[in-house]
Motif scaffolding. Structure first.
Motif, PDB file in Angstrom:
ATOM      1  N   TYR A  41      28.774  33.857  45.059  1.00 54.85           N
ATOM      2  CA  TYR A  41      27.559  34.419  45.642  1.00 54.85           C
ATOM      3  C   TYR A  41      27.177  35.679  44.869  1.00 54.85           C
ATOM      4  N   SER A  42      25.931  35.758  44.446  1.00 51.04           N
ATOM      5  CA  SER A  42      25.417  36.923  43.727  1.00 51.04           C
ATOM      6  C   SER A  42      24.515  37.724  44.661  1.00 51.04           C
ATOM      7  N   GLY A  43      25.030  38.842  45.142  1.00 45.14           N
ATOM      8  CA  GLY A  43      24.231  39.711  45.997  1.00 45.14           C
ATOM      9  C   GLY A  43      23.412  40.694  45.181  1.00 45.14           C
ATOM     10  N   ASP A  44      22.707  41.571  45.849  1.00 40.82           N
ATOM     11  CA  ASP A  44      21.891  42.558  45.147  1.00 40.82           C
ATOM     12  C   ASP A  44      22.760  43.522  44.343  1.00 40.82           C
ATOM     13  N   ASN A  45      23.922  43.889  44.897  1.00 45.28           N
ATOM     14  CA  ASN A  45      24.774  44.861  44.216  1.00 45.28           C
ATOM     15  C   ASN A  45      26.238  44.434  44.164  1.00 45.28           C
ATOM     16  N   PHE A  46      26.485  43.132  44.252  1.00 46.03           N
ATOM     17  CA  PHE A  46      27.864  42.664  44.153  1.00 46.03           C
ATOM     18  C   PHE A  46      27.890  41.185  43.770  1.00 46.03           C
ATOM     19  N   TYR A  47      29.073  40.751  43.305  1.00 48.82           N
ATOM     20  CA  TYR A  47      29.288  39.351  42.950  1.00 48.82           C
ATOM     21  C   TYR A  47      30.629  38.928  43.527  1.00 48.82           C
ATOM     22  N   LEU A  48      30.657  37.792  44.245  1.00 49.56           N
ATOM     23  CA  LEU A  48      31.871  37.290  44.893  1.00 49.56           C
ATOM     24  C   LEU A  48      32.143  35.866  44.422  1.00 49.56           C
ATOM     25  N   LEU A  49      33.392  35.618  44.036  1.00 43.72           N
ATOM     26  CA  LEU A  49      33.796  34.296  43.563  1.00 43.72           C
ATOM     27  C   LEU A  49      35.065  33.866  44.270  1.00 43.72           C
ATOM     28  N   THR A  50      35.081  32.636  44.759  1.00 47.48           N
ATOM     29  CA  THR A  50      36.298  32.024  45.296  1.00 47.48           C
ATOM     30  C   THR A  50      36.543  30.742  44.507  1.00 47.48           C
ATOM     31  N   ARG A  51      37.809  30.514  44.139  1.00 47.54           N
ATOM     32  CA  ARG A  51      38.115  29.359  43.285  1.00 47.54           C
ATOM     33  C   ARG A  51      39.487  28.790  43.624  1.00 47.54           C
ATOM     34  N   ALA A  52      39.588  27.486  43.537  1.00 50.28           N
ATOM     35  CA  ALA A  52      40.873  26.791  43.576  1.00 50.28           C
ATOM     36  C   ALA A  52      40.959  25.985  42.284  1.00 50.28           C
ATOM     37  N   GLN A  53      42.088  26.078  41.605  1.00 50.75           N
ATOM     38  CA  GLN A  53      42.207  25.431  40.292  1.00 50.75           C
ATOM     39  C   GLN A  53      43.633  24.914  40.089  1.00 50.75           C
ATOM     40  N   GLN A  99      41.922  31.813  44.266  1.00 51.66           N
ATOM     41  CA  GLN A  99      41.563  33.053  43.582  1.00 51.66           C
ATOM     42  C   GLN A  99      40.313  33.606  44.258  1.00 51.66           C
ATOM     43  N   ILE A 100      40.335  34.899  44.561  1.00 56.54           N
ATOM     44  CA  ILE A 100      39.168  35.572  45.133  1.00 56.54           C
ATOM     45  C   ILE A 100      38.860  36.784  44.261  1.00 56.54           C
ATOM     46  N   PHE A 101      37.637  36.861  43.775  1.00 53.53           N
ATOM     47  CA  PHE A 101      37.226  37.921  42.845  1.00 53.53           C
ATOM     48  C   PHE A 101      35.958  38.581  43.365  1.00 53.53           C
ATOM     49  N   LEU A 102      35.934  39.918  43.339  1.00 55.55           N
ATOM     50  CA  LEU A 102      34.771  40.673  43.799  1.00 55.55           C
ATOM     51  C   LEU A 102      34.499  41.814  42.833  1.00 55.55           C
ATOM     52  N   THR A 103      33.251  41.986  42.459  1.00 58.92           N
ATOM     53  CA  THR A 103      32.855  43.122  41.644  1.00 58.92           C
ATOM     54  C   THR A 103      31.532  43.667  42.159  1.00 58.92           C
ATOM     55  N   THR A 104      31.407  44.980  42.182  1.00 62.50           N
ATOM     56  CA  THR A 104      30.157  45.606  42.596  1.00 62.50           C
ATOM     57  C   THR A 104      29.338  45.970  41.365  1.00 62.50           C
ATOM     58  N   THR A 105      28.028  45.955  41.521  1.00 62.09           N
ATOM     59  CA  THR A 105      27.098  46.238  40.408  1.00 62.09           C
ATOM     60  C   THR A 105      26.035  47.230  40.872  1.00 62.09           C
ATOM     61  N   ASN A 146      31.754  52.125  41.099  1.00 65.27           N
ATOM     62  CA  ASN A 146      31.810  50.672  41.189  1.00 65.27           C
ATOM     63  C   ASN A 146      33.269  50.261  41.245  1.00 65.27           C
ATOM     64  N   THR A 147      33.500  49.024  41.609  1.00 63.35           N
ATOM     65  CA  THR A 147      34.881  48.560  41.670  1.00 63.35           C
ATOM     66  C   THR A 147      34.946  47.069  41.379  1.00 63.35           C
ATOM     67  N   THR A 148      36.094  46.644  40.881  1.00 67.90           N
ATOM     68  CA  THR A 148      36.400  45.238  40.671  1.00 67.90           C
ATOM     69  C   THR A 148      37.741  44.954  41.340  1.00 67.90           C
ATOM     70  N   ALA A 149      37.798  43.879  42.124  1.00 69.21           N
ATOM     71  CA  ALA A 149      39.024  43.549  42.840  1.00 69.21           C
ATOM     72  C   ALA A 149      39.273  42.046  42.744  1.00 69.21           C
ATOM     73  N   GLU A 150      40.554  41.691  42.673  1.00 70.15           N
ATOM     74  CA  GLU A 150      40.918  40.276  42.580  1.00 70.15           C
ATOM     75  C   GLU A 150      42.266  40.051  43.252  1.00 70.15           C
ATOM     76  N   ILE A 151      42.386  38.933  43.952  1.00 67.39           N
ATOM     77  CA  ILE A 151      43.664  38.485  44.487  1.00 67.39           C
ATOM     78  C   ILE A 151      43.823  37.018  44.126  1.00 67.39           C
ATOM     79  N   VAL A 152      44.989  36.677  43.617  1.00 66.61           N
ATOM     80  CA  VAL A 152      45.263  35.310  43.181  1.00 66.61           C
ATOM     81  C   VAL A 152      46.635  34.896  43.694  1.00 66.61           C
TER      82      VAL A 152
END
Length: 205
Positions: free
Chosen positions: A52-64, A85-91, A102-108
């Motif tokens: 999901y691409s928000g106005d000031n952030f991007y969120l990604l969830t993935r299974a691989q 995998q869950i990835f979040l970054t603010t813009t 700003n921040t970037t966070a990830e948990i895998v």
């Protein structure tokens, strides 16, 4: 079997990606591959992601995960699965002469048979204070990166929760020099833009 799917929501904020590849015969690519890159494939990706691409952030969830074409390979020679995998970054937009963050966070969660498995957290907050003008700029910035693990399957006595904390400081600066000059019958603008960039990250054992 090979299946690929990609879709965007009407407002192009939601995105879905699916990839599924599978073979029943471990010699399929050796027998039917038309080039070296194809015939030497060992792993086939099977993944799905939703972002999901928000106005000031991007969120990604993935299974691989991956199918190992040669089933004789031991678990320790196969790629790790990311489940999930869950990835979040603010813009957030940069504001001149203001503190910006700003921040970037990830948990895998990593999984693989007969191997060390576990979760990894990675957090990278950033702050800066830019000064930008028509004649130049200077941007001091500080970053702190924290990475932590919660592991299982390690040898007795080995730390199952290793972590690191790494700070970084940078200073980016530059000047703009313009002058009008003629080149034959043409008027042109000559520019000179010297830039100085400094980066420091302490050595981390």
């Amino acid at each position: 079997v090979s299946f690929q799917h990609f879709s965007l929501s009407p407002n192009q904020r939601w995105r879905t990606d699916l990839a599924f590849n599978w073979v029943s015969d471990r010699e399929y690519f050796e027998d039917l591959g038309t080039n070296l890159a194809t015939s030497s494939q060992t792993f086939l990706e099977q993944s799905g992601s939703l972002s999901y691409s928000g106005d000031n952030f991007y969120l990604l969830t993935r299974a691989q995960r991956f199918q190992t074409v040669d089933s004789r390979l031991p678990g320790t020679s196969r790629p790790y699965e990311r489940l999930p995998q869950i990835f979040l970054t603010t813009t957030l937009p940069e504001r001149n002469l203001r503190i910006n963050a700003n921040t970037t966070a990830e948990i895998v969660n990593f999984h693989r048979a007969d191997s060390v498995t576990g979760q990894r957290w990675d957090l990278r907050p950033t702050i800066n204070f830019p000064y930008r003008s028509a004649s130049g700029f200077i941007v001091p910035q500080a970053v702190v990166r924290y990475t932590g693990y919660a592991l299982s399957g390690r040898q007795a006595g080995v730390n199952e929760s290793p972590s690191r904390l790494v700070p970084t400081f940078s200073l980016d600066s530059g000047l703009f020099f313009d002058r009008q000059m003629s080149f034959g019958s043409r008027q042109v603008t000559q520019t000179l833009e010297p830039r100085l960039y400094y980066l420091f990250t302490p050595f981390n054992r």
